[in-house]
Design a protein around this motif. Structure first.
Motif, PDB file in Angstrom:
ATOM      1  N   UNK A  93      -2.804  -6.556  10.194  1.00 22.86           N
ATOM      2  CA  UNK A  93      -2.090  -6.155   8.983  1.00 22.86           C
ATOM      3  C   UNK A  93      -2.824  -5.039   8.257  1.00 22.86           C
ATOM      4  N   UNK A  94      -4.159  -5.109   8.268  1.00 22.60           N
ATOM      5  CA  UNK A  94      -4.944  -4.043   7.648  1.00 22.60           C
ATOM      6  C   UNK A  94      -4.692  -2.705   8.327  1.00 22.60           C
ATOM      7  N   UNK A  95      -4.528  -2.715   9.648  1.00 19.18           N
ATOM      8  CA  UNK A  95      -4.209  -1.486  10.372  1.00 19.18           C
ATOM      9  C   UNK A  95      -2.857  -0.943   9.919  1.00 19.18           C
ATOM     10  N   UNK A  96      -1.876  -1.839   9.740  1.00 24.44           N
ATOM     11  CA  UNK A  96      -0.558  -1.407   9.273  1.00 24.44           C
ATOM     12  C   UNK A  96      -0.638  -0.798   7.873  1.00 24.44           C
ATOM     13  N   UNK A  97      -1.403  -1.439   6.996  1.00 19.64           N
ATOM     14  CA  UNK A  97      -1.563  -0.911   5.638  1.00 19.64           C
ATOM     15  C   UNK A  97      -2.284   0.432   5.678  1.00 19.64           C
ATOM     16  N   UNK A  98      -3.296   0.545   6.539  1.00 19.75           N
ATOM     17  CA  UNK A  98      -4.005   1.815   6.689  1.00 19.75           C
ATOM     18  C   UNK A  98      -3.063   2.906   7.173  1.00 19.75           C
ATOM     19  N   UNK A  99      -2.186   2.559   8.117  1.00 20.10           N
ATOM     20  CA  UNK A  99      -1.223   3.539   8.627  1.00 20.10           C
ATOM     21  C   UNK A  99      -0.279   3.983   7.511  1.00 20.10           C
ATOM     22  N   UNK A 100       0.151   3.040   6.659  1.00 19.69           N
ATOM     23  CA  UNK A 100       1.039   3.379   5.553  1.00 19.69           C
ATOM     24  C   UNK A 100       0.351   4.276   4.529  1.00 19.69           C
ATOM     25  N   UNK A 101      -0.948   4.054   4.324  1.00 18.80           N
ATOM     26  CA  UNK A 101      -1.710   4.890   3.394  1.00 18.80           C
ATOM     27  C   UNK A 101      -1.938   6.289   3.951  1.00 18.80           C
ATOM     28  N   UNK A 103       0.232  -4.266  -1.425  1.00 15.74           N
ATOM     29  CA  UNK A 103       0.025  -4.615  -0.024  1.00 15.74           C
ATOM     30  C   UNK A 103      -1.448  -4.520   0.353  1.00 15.74           C
ATOM     31  N   UNK A 104      -2.134  -3.535  -0.190  1.00 13.43           N
ATOM     32  CA  UNK A 104      -3.568  -3.420   0.068  1.00 13.43           C
ATOM     33  C   UNK A 104      -4.324  -4.572  -0.594  1.00 13.43           C
ATOM     34  N   UNK A 105      -3.912  -4.931  -1.823  1.00 15.44           N
ATOM     35  CA  UNK A 105      -4.549  -6.046  -2.523  1.00 15.44           C
ATOM     36  C   UNK A 105      -4.369  -7.344  -1.757  1.00 15.44           C
ATOM     37  N   UNK A 106      -3.193  -7.527  -1.144  1.00 12.87           N
ATOM     38  CA  UNK A 106      -2.944  -8.736  -0.364  1.00 12.87           C
ATOM     39  C   UNK A 106      -3.947  -8.861   0.781  1.00 12.87           C
TER      40      UNK A 106
END
Length: 383
Positions: free
Chosen positions: A119-127, A8-11
């Motif tokens: 989307x980057x914020x969502x990925x950051x939240x997941x990390x 997801x981060x790579x995407x």
């Protein structure tokens, strides 16, 4: 780290790289497009305004859709369109058609910018840790890659149409790849943007901070070489080193930004970055020597590097149900700084000289440092 989160981060990396590449490729082939249509500088500047107008419109319009449908449902179609709308500007017959093609290019770029940051914020939240700066670093790397590709095609005397088509195909493939791996967050419960719950506090001020930073970016792009050449008597080649140092140090700073944010927190990081930017530009203006100018612009780039990513992160995390609209507002206000910065500096230079005019971005950077507490997350403010 879970395998899914790596994908997801790579995407998101792919999308930021895609967006930067599209803009860098277009920029590199501007002389060929302008020459093919036989446009004067004034005429072509009108066409370039269409990119800005389109980007502003795209950013403003897409925020509510991101909140309703989720960021992935918007950013993948926008990414696919980005590869397609890169092609038409090379095939238009006149100024009006070019303006229309660039309006579409700018609108798609603006939509992609908001959606991929959401989307980057969502990925950051997941990390569960800061990773936003690295995404913006990849955008810069994509811009360099696109400019390099455009320059190589130009050197080989390949037409802009073939250049844009070749790069556009690559961008579409990157978008399809990103679509397979992208995080698909469930949209937060809908809220009325007119209610207090639908208006997270401080969003406009976060936009002001982005504006302050992007005034400096725009000013450096358009005026650093002029200042070094005309005010510090640098050679033409050395004058170009000012913006090169700015760009290199900005990318390097963004690559280091996530570790710095995780260690020190966004507020201390932005405060220190603002002070570094102000001091660096101050050195460039007060040093009185081309070498000091290049070093100063490099420090200015390093200082500005982490501010916008942290501002975007703060806006996106302020309220998940409002993330798209919050990022759209912050991005559009900030983009005004990129557009108006060079004009503001030019007008001030007419009145007081370029060295004093370039003091404006230094003062704005100091203002960011003084007001960095605006980046505190809501749970930090409530504690």
């Amino acid at each position: 780290m879970k395998r899914g989160l790596v994908r997801e981060r790579t995407a998101v990396y792919l999308l930021f790289f895609l967006a930067g590449t599209a803009m860098g490729t277009w920029t590199a082939r501007i002389p060929a497009v302008k020459g093919h249509l036989g446009l004067s500088d004034g005429q072509f500047s009108l066409a370039l305004l269409a990119i800005a107008a389109g980007a502003m419109a795209g950013m403003t319009a897409i925020g509510p859709l991101v909140d309703r449908r989720g960021s992935t449902g918007v950013m993948i179609p926008a990414a696919l369109l980005q590869g397609l709308v890169l092609v038409p500007p090379a095939h238009v017959p006149n100024l009006g058609a070019l303006a229309g093609a660039l309006l579409a290019f700018g609108a798609v770029h603006g939509m992609l910018d908001v959606a991929m940051n959401a989307n980057a914020v969502e990925v950051e939240r997941a990390h569960g840790r800061p990773i936003m700066s690295s995404f913006h670093a990849v955008y810069s790397i994509g811009g360099f890659a696109g400019a390099t590709a455009g320059g190589v095609f130009a050197h080989l005397d390949v037409s802009p149409g073939a250049t844009f088509l070749s790069v556009g195909v690559v961008l579409v493939l990157l978008a399809l790849w990103a679509g397979r791996w992208a995080l698909r967050p469930v949209p937060a419960p809908a809220q009325d943007a007119g209610t207090p719950a639908g208006r997270p506090k401080g969003i406009v001020f976060l936009g002001v901070l982005a504006f302050c930073c992007l005034v400096g970016e725009g000013a450096s792009a358009d005026w650093s070489s002029v200042y070094l050449r005309e005010d510090l008597a640098a050679s033409p080649g050395f004058a170009a080193a000012g913006y090169a140092a700015f760009s290199i140090m900005m990318t390097a700073g963004r690559l280091a930004g996530d570790r710095l944010a995780a260690r020190f927190g966004p507020v201390p990081l932005v405060r220190c970055c603002g002070l570094l930017a102000a001091a660096g530009l101050g050195l460039a203006l007060l040093g009185g020597h081309p070498v000091a100018g290049v070093i100063g612009f490099g420090a200015f780039g390093a200082g500005l590097s982490c501010i916008v990513p942290q501002v975007f992160s703060a806006a996106g995390h302020r309220d998940p149900a409002f993330a798209g609209r919050a990022l759209a507002r912050v991005a559009s206000i900030g983009y005004l700084g990129m557009l108006s910065g060079p004009v503001l500096i030019g007008a001030a230079a007419q009145l007081a000289g370029l060295p004093l005019a370039l003091g404006i971005p230094a003062l704005l950077a100091a203002f960011v440092a003084l007001t960095a507490t605006a980046l505190r997350r809501r749970h930090d403010q409530d504690a």
